[in-house]
Design a protein around this motif. Sequence first.
Motif, mmCIF file in Angstrom:
data_model
loop_
_atom_site.group_PDB
_atom_site.id
_atom_site.type_symbol
_atom_site.label_atom_id
_atom_site.label_comp_id
_atom_site.label_asym_id
_atom_site.label_seq_id
_atom_site.Cartn_x
_atom_site.Cartn_y
_atom_site.Cartn_z
ATOM 1 N N ILE A 182 21.264 35.336 33.809
ATOM 2 C CA ILE A 182 21.772 34.245 34.644
ATOM 3 C C ILE A 182 23.051 34.662 35.373
ATOM 4 N N GLY A 183 23.746 35.671 34.845
ATOM 5 C CA GLY A 183 25.017 36.080 35.439
ATOM 6 C C GLY A 183 24.919 37.264 36.383
ATOM 7 N N GLN A 184 23.719 37.578 36.878
ATOM 8 C CA GLN A 184 23.585 38.789 37.680
ATOM 9 C C GLN A 184 24.347 38.719 39.003
ATOM 10 N N SER A 185 24.420 37.557 39.649
ATOM 11 C CA SER A 185 25.180 37.450 40.895
ATOM 12 C C SER A 185 26.677 37.607 40.628
ATOM 13 N N PHE A 186 27.140 37.058 39.501
ATOM 14 C CA PHE A 186 28.532 37.229 39.076
ATOM 15 C C PHE A 186 28.830 38.714 38.869
ATOM 16 N N ALA A 187 27.948 39.402 38.141
ATOM 17 C CA ALA A 187 28.160 40.815 37.841
ATOM 18 C C ALA A 187 28.150 41.659 39.106
ATOM 19 N N MET A 188 27.196 41.413 40.011
ATOM 20 C CA MET A 188 27.125 42.198 41.247
ATOM 21 C C MET A 188 28.357 41.960 42.116
ATOM 22 N N ALA A 189 28.825 40.724 42.185
ATOM 23 C CA ALA A 189 30.027 40.443 42.982
ATOM 24 C C ALA A 189 31.220 41.202 42.415
ATOM 25 N N GLU A 190 31.387 41.171 41.091
ATOM 26 C CA GLU A 190 32.512 41.873 40.484
ATOM 27 C C GLU A 190 32.396 43.380 40.698
ATOM 28 N N MET A 191 31.192 43.920 40.545
ATOM 29 C CA MET A 191 31.006 45.355 40.730
ATOM 30 C C MET A 191 31.325 45.778 42.153
ATOM 31 N N PRO A 208 23.891 25.874 37.852
ATOM 32 C CA PRO A 208 24.877 25.574 38.901
ATOM 33 C C PRO A 208 26.215 26.297 38.727
ATOM 34 N N ALA A 209 26.544 26.701 37.503
ATOM 35 C CA ALA A 209 27.811 27.391 37.264
ATOM 36 C C ALA A 209 27.831 28.776 37.903
ATOM 37 N N PHE A 210 26.655 29.291 38.330
ATOM 38 C CA PHE A 210 26.597 30.615 38.945
ATOM 39 C C PHE A 210 26.180 30.525 40.418
ATOM 40 N N HIS A 211 26.352 29.333 41.003
ATOM 41 C CA HIS A 211 26.049 29.136 42.413
ATOM 42 C C HIS A 211 27.064 29.892 43.270
ATOM 43 N N GLY A 212 26.637 30.319 44.449
ATOM 44 C CA GLY A 212 27.497 31.107 45.319
ATOM 45 C C GLY A 212 28.816 30.442 45.650
ATOM 46 N N ASP A 213 28.797 29.123 45.879
ATOM 47 C CA ASP A 213 30.035 28.430 46.229
ATOM 48 C C ASP A 213 31.061 28.515 45.105
ATOM 49 N N LEU A 214 30.586 28.536 43.859
ATOM 50 C CA LEU A 214 31.500 28.645 42.728
ATOM 51 C C LEU A 214 31.905 30.092 42.482
ATOM 52 N N LEU A 215 30.976 31.023 42.655
ATOM 53 C CA LEU A 215 31.314 32.430 42.505
ATOM 54 C C LEU A 215 32.379 32.847 43.521
ATOM 55 N N LYS A 216 32.335 32.237 44.691
ATOM 56 C CA LYS A 216 33.301 32.554 45.742
ATOM 57 C C LYS A 216 34.732 32.371 45.248
ATOM 58 N N SER A 217 34.949 31.367 44.395
ATOM 59 C CA SER A 217 36.299 31.080 43.918
ATOM 60 C C SER A 217 36.798 32.122 42.918
#
Length: 406
Positions: free
Chosen positions: A351-360, A34-43
């Motif tokens: 587990i952090g691939q969505s985080f990494a792609m957003a940052e990139m 849940p820590a890598f859910h889109g709603d949290l990544l948005k923040s």
Amino acid sequence: MGAPWMETGVPRAGDGLLLSHGRKWVQHRRLLTPAFHGDLLKSYLGIFNQSTRVMHDKWRAAAGPTGAAVALEVLDQLSLLTLDSLQKCIFSHESHCQQQPSEYIKAILDLSTLVVRRQQHLLHYPSWLYRLSGDGRRFTQACATVHGFTAAVVQRRRQALRRLGHQAWLDQHRGQRMDFIDLLLLAKDEDGNTLSDEDIAAEANTFMFAGHDTTASGLAWLFYNLACHQQHQDRCRQEVQELLKGRDVEDIEWEDLSRLPFTTMCIKESLRLHPPVTAVSRRCNQDVATRDGRVIPKGVICLMSIYGTHHNPEMWPDPQVYNPLRFSPENSEGRPPLAFIPFSAGPRNCIGQSFAMAEMKVVAALTVARFRIRPDTARPPRRKTELILRTEDGLWLLLEPLPKGA
């Protein structure tokens, strides 16, 4: 992004997702997802924009008042950017590490260097012998610095949570962005089990170690590939400029990430051509039959080459050519999903691939909007595989600031 930290026998990041296994890994993976859910990544998007702006201000300052192109080594600078972002996302800590020295950041960078150096010295493999060496003492000190910082943050948060109580603590944070430590403190499985302070610290350290240099490597090679292919860079720039047209603030917002299709294709093609993690290993927990009739016995450790998979000519014609259109919808149709695995695959994928792609996407979009990137022909990169795909003597590029609104 995942990183293959070697089993050195010396405490590093603790027993986090990267190294744990069995029931512990299953429980932690479930609690961390849940820590890598889109709603949290948005923040976190505001943090990515802010950290990128700091780096770009440094680049403009280096170019001077004339705004001429300046030669810069980008991999180290991108590592500081990703470390800056991660400290804010994990700990809500403002270290200003892109502008001034930080003992904590220095310790993390030292650990990365020392792990690689230990791999290259056979006599340093035994832990007792390594601890007696100068490198071993530096390693122990760096571990103490990193672990001490993380443990102090977790303990302060745990004490605040106990003092206020769960609901009052939530009320106090309502409307505010929660960082990684906050989310892990609140995480519970279906049986009400929570993570210990030691588990939280281990996961936070794992995220810092595995997340900073892999993303930095991905960005550095992306900029190199765009520098060598000006037509693709120009198309990315046009896409970003159209997106930002008419805005008062030049920031990438959450909704914008899905509106950068060509930039995303460029990122994926760079991850194919230059995957930050070049190989992963897996231990077979049962006999595995291959298509040619042979059997890989249970217990065998298999090394799978991500780099080799991404350069397989049967899947990728002309594999050495940088062609972002490989990832267009029409060209991707029918391609086996395991032909492209920059974040590994299966249950233990990153587990952090969505985080990494957003940052990139944020860093790439803002960089091409603000700078023209060219190769430094005097210092061509020579690939060097360590924990991540790096280069001998850094990755040098020419950065030319673009006029505001250009």
